[in-house]
Design a protein around this motif. Structure first.
Motif, PDB file in Angstrom:
ATOM      1  N   PRO A 299       6.503   9.901  -0.245  1.00 13.25           N
ATOM      2  CA  PRO A 299       6.740  10.400   1.111  1.00 13.25           C
ATOM      3  C   PRO A 299       7.470   9.406   2.002  1.00 13.25           C
ATOM      4  O   PRO A 299       8.136   9.794   2.955  1.00 13.25           O
ATOM      5  N   VAL A 300       7.336   8.120   1.692  1.00 13.77           N
ATOM      6  CA  VAL A 300       8.063   7.120   2.481  1.00 13.77           C
ATOM      7  C   VAL A 300       9.566   7.304   2.317  1.00 13.77           C
ATOM      8  O   VAL A 300      10.342   7.065   3.233  1.00 13.77           O
ATOM      9  N   GLY A 301       9.991   7.765   1.142  1.00 12.52           N
ATOM     10  CA  GLY A 301      11.424   7.863   0.875  1.00 12.52           C
ATOM     11  C   GLY A 301      12.091   9.029   1.572  1.00 12.52           C
ATOM     12  O   GLY A 301      12.805   9.823   0.957  1.00 12.52           O
ATOM     13  N   THR A 302      11.863   9.164   2.866  1.00 11.30           N
ATOM     14  CA  THR A 302      12.473  10.232   3.648  1.00 11.30           C
ATOM     15  C   THR A 302      13.248   9.630   4.808  1.00 11.30           C
ATOM     16  O   THR A 302      13.046   8.478   5.180  1.00 11.30           O
TER      17      THR A 302
ATOM     18  N   TYR B 243       0.806  -1.216   0.000  1.00 16.60           N
ATOM     19  CA  TYR B 243       0.000   0.000   0.000  1.00 16.60           C
ATOM     20  C   TYR B 243       0.844   1.274   0.000  1.00 16.60           C
ATOM     21  O   TYR B 243       0.291   2.373  -0.113  1.00 16.60           O
ATOM     22  N   ALA B 244       2.133   1.134   0.135  1.00 12.66           N
ATOM     23  CA  ALA B 244       2.972   2.299   0.416  1.00 12.66           C
ATOM     24  C   ALA B 244       3.021   3.286  -0.741  1.00 12.66           C
ATOM     25  O   ALA B 244       3.154   2.900  -1.901  1.00 12.66           O
TER      26      ALA B 244
ATOM     27  N   ALA C 244      -4.002   1.042  -2.106  1.00 11.54           N
ATOM     28  CA  ALA C 244      -3.355  -0.140  -2.675  1.00 11.54           C
ATOM     29  C   ALA C 244      -2.699   0.191  -4.012  1.00 11.54           C
ATOM     30  O   ALA C 244      -3.199   1.003  -4.787  1.00 11.54           O
ATOM     31  N   ARG C 245      -1.577  -0.449  -4.281  1.00 10.16           N
ATOM     32  CA  ARG C 245      -0.802  -0.156  -5.499  1.00 10.16           C
ATOM     33  C   ARG C 245      -0.984  -1.224  -6.572  1.00 10.16           C
ATOM     34  O   ARG C 245      -0.248  -1.229  -7.561  1.00 10.16           O
ATOM     35  N   LEU C 246      -1.962  -2.134  -6.394  1.00  7.89           N
ATOM     36  CA  LEU C 246      -2.165  -3.189  -7.387  1.00  7.89           C
ATOM     37  C   LEU C 246      -2.485  -2.607  -8.759  1.00  7.89           C
ATOM     38  O   LEU C 246      -1.958  -3.067  -9.777  1.00  7.89           O
ATOM     39  N   LYS C 247      -3.332  -1.584  -8.803  1.00 10.79           N
ATOM     40  CA  LYS C 247      -3.667  -0.950 -10.077  1.00 10.79           C
ATOM     41  C   LYS C 247      -2.441  -0.291 -10.692  1.00 10.79           C
ATOM     42  O   LYS C 247      -2.212  -0.358 -11.910  1.00 10.79           O
ATOM     43  N   ASP C 248      -1.615   0.343  -9.857  1.00 11.83           N
ATOM     44  CA  ASP C 248      -0.434   1.062 -10.360  1.00 11.83           C
ATOM     45  C   ASP C 248       0.568   0.125 -11.013  1.00 11.83           C
ATOM     46  O   ASP C 248       1.137   0.439 -12.055  1.00 11.83           O
TER      47      ASP C 248
ATOM     48  N   PHE D  63      10.876  -2.532  -5.727  1.00 10.51           N
ATOM     49  CA  PHE D  63      10.701  -3.435  -4.584  1.00 10.51           C
ATOM     50  C   PHE D  63       9.222  -3.721  -4.357  1.00 10.51           C
ATOM     51  O   PHE D  63       8.831  -4.862  -4.068  1.00 10.51           O
ATOM     52  N   GLN D  64       8.396  -2.692  -4.506  1.00 12.01           N
ATOM     53  CA  GLN D  64       6.952  -2.882  -4.367  1.00 12.01           C
ATOM     54  C   GLN D  64       6.433  -3.879  -5.399  1.00 12.01           C
ATOM     55  O   GLN D  64       5.658  -4.791  -5.073  1.00 12.01           O
ATOM     56  N   ARG D  65       6.857  -3.735  -6.652  1.00 13.70           N
ATOM     57  CA  ARG D  65       6.479  -4.705  -7.685  1.00 13.70           C
ATOM     58  C   ARG D  65       6.896  -6.116  -7.280  1.00 13.70           C
ATOM     59  O   ARG D  65       6.132  -7.081  -7.412  1.00 13.70           O
ATOM     60  N   SER D  66       8.113  -6.236  -6.792  1.00 14.27           N
ATOM     61  CA  SER D  66       8.650  -7.559  -6.469  1.00 14.27           C
ATOM     62  C   SER D  66       7.882  -8.203  -5.325  1.00 14.27           C
ATOM     63  O   SER D  66       7.701  -9.424  -5.292  1.00 14.27           O
ATOM     64  N   MET D  67       7.421  -7.391  -4.368  1.00 16.91           N
ATOM     65  CA  MET D  67       6.684  -7.958  -3.244  1.00 16.91           C
ATOM     66  C   MET D  67       5.254  -8.319  -3.646  1.00 16.91           C
ATOM     67  O   MET D  67       4.640  -9.203  -3.036  1.00 16.91           O
ATOM     68  N   TYR D  68       4.691  -7.671  -4.669  1.00 14.16           N
ATOM     69  CA  TYR D  68       3.414  -8.151  -5.206  1.00 14.16           C
ATOM     70  C   TYR D  68       3.607  -9.533  -5.832  1.00 14.16           C
ATOM     71  O   TYR D  68       2.709 -10.381  -5.783  1.00 14.16           O
ATOM     72  N   ASN D  69       4.767  -9.776  -6.407  1.00 15.85           N
ATOM     73  CA  ASN D  69       5.030 -11.102  -6.957  1.00 15.85           C
ATOM     74  C   ASN D  69       5.191 -12.134  -5.851  1.00 15.85           C
ATOM     75  O   ASN D  69       4.688 -13.260  -5.963  1.00 15.85           O
TER      76      ASN D  69
END
Length: 434
Positions: free
Chosen positions: A328-331, A323-324, A423-427, A373-379
């Protein structure tokens, strides 16, 4: 570990009407939530390699803290791994492996050892690297451990957390605490006054051990996937997902335990004989607590109850990597950013080149890396979903329409968790999401 290709069932179901119908149909065909493109395959394998090297430190240090540092009142050097733990043989690599997943060596990875010696600056004493923050960020690993500890009560998997409240566990912990402070009357006095405080610290250390034993498996899995990709062995994203599915089943029964070593004697706080296993006590709780839930990071959400930005129920938390919002997380100081920084040091050449060609190149490489990394964790999550379907329901090529409908209901229920706007599934369905 190679999976036989899925045979398409002759029984046909009507199209799903779910918002993520295309993703569900892909899962029903044996695919991943992540689209099968060469670019996606390259990204996820590259990031698995970059993740595996710091993970090789994480699991060793988590076990070191759980087994040796234990209740040290001022653990200033808990991130300073002794040679004994750098040389500790991974149970899933090397010639003496219990089950050889990675064909490499069982001791600490050469790239990790090189980085620990030189960092991103130059060779200097370990203490200076630490103070300069030129090191592996174990704070990320500890944040994952705390998420597992905090969410452990109501995740619905395994019996590990419930055991921490049993009289047997308390008795085992009591023996270890008294042995550890045998020659420290001041600490023994404090323990007598505040026993629950010490016991809660031991519970946390049991989660250190739990997560360390989980990552001890995942590091060689990701190293092996990187080697297979370099050899041309993966033809697409489903191949990479299926490797993970097969790995989950191959290692599902690995024992989860917590041993403490005090003056040469082993104290079994959670004995192997309890029968706690890797899949139900570590892997599934990790995915639930870290990929889905975690907690809002300080500085990104209001903790004011009236603001209603944080759910009332822990089960509704939705702050994990799935969901991230990576921007803004990259701080500074936010745990996923610490992981991005760790992975940056170990990116394979092809992934470094890829980042230089997109967005703002080096200027936003950590953001690009975080989205990869987000893509990879969806996998990885897809592999967990497929493994659960395989264990609990029916084969994808089952010829019974009722069975296929049961599978579909399961997939749709899993996709319901991604209906939240965060959620970032659509992205991740688009390569333009960078």
């Amino acid at each position: 570990m190679v999976q036989t290709p899925i045979k398409q069932p002759t029984a046909k179901l009507p199209p799903s009407t779910h918002q993520f119908a295309d993703v569900i149909h892909r899962l029903e065909a044996g695919g991943s939530m992540l689209p099968d493109t060469p670019e996606n395959l390259m990204q996820i394998i590259g990031i698995y390699k970059a993740y595996a090297v710091p993970m090789d430190f994480y699991w060793r240090d988590l076990l070191y803290i759980a087994e040796r540092v234990f209740l040290e009142p001022l653990p200033f050097f808990k991130y300073f791994l002794p040679k004994e733990y750098l040389d500790l043989h991974n149970h899933y690599a090397g010639d003496d492996a219990d089950l050889r997943i990675w064909r490499g060596e069982a001791t600490a990875h050469p790239e990790l050892l090189e980085f620990m010696e030189k960092g991103k600056t130059f060779k200097m004493p370990k203490l200076f690297h630490h103070l300069w923050h030129d090191r592996i960020n174990m704070e990320f690993a500890e944040a994952c451990m705390r998420a597992m500890l905090w969410h452990g009560r109501d995740m619905g998997w395994g019996k590990f957390d419930a055991y921490l409240d049993t009289e047997e566990y308390k008795a085992n912990a009591d023996r270890a605490i008294k042995a550890y402070f045998k020659y420290n009357p001041a600490m023994l006095g404090l323990y007598k006054l505040f026993p629950d405080m010490f016991l809660e610290q031991v519970r946390q250390l049991s989660y250190y051990s739990n997560l360390g034993l989980f990552w001890e498996v995942m590091a060689p899995v990701f190293f092996e996937m990187s080697d297979i990709y370099d050899e041309g062995g993966f033809k697409g994203v489903p191949d990479a997902m299926n490797f993970l599915v097969n790995g989950i089943f191959a290692i599902a029964g690995r024992p989860i335990y917590h041993h403490v070593y005090i003056r040469g004697e082993c104290y079994e706080i959670i004995p192997k004989s309890k029968g706690f296993t890797w899949l139900y006590e570590a892997a599934l709780p990790y995915v639930e607590a870290v990929f889905y839930r975690t907690a809002p990071f300080r500085g990104t959400k209001s903790y004011n109850a009236q603001a209603k930005q944080v759910p009332d129920e822990q089960k509704d938390f939705h702050y994990g990597i799935l969901y991230a919002d990576v921007f803004p997380v990259g701080t500074a100081g936010i745990p996923p950013t610490l992981l991005m920084d760790d992975m940056y040091h170990f990116l394979p050449d092809y992934l470094q080149k890829y980042y230089q060609e997109h967005c703002r190149g080096e200027e936003d490489v950590l953001i690009q890396l975080g989205i990869t990394f987000q893509r990879s964790m969806y996998n990885v999550t897809s592999a967990v979903i497929q493994a659960l379907r395989q264990a609990l329901l029916y084969p994808l090529d089952d010829q019974n329409p009722k069975h296929l409908m049961k599978n579909r209901a399961f997939f749709e229920a899993q996709m319901d968790r991604f209906l939240r706007p965060e959620a970032r599934l659509k992205d991740i369905q688009s390569q333009d999401y960078r």
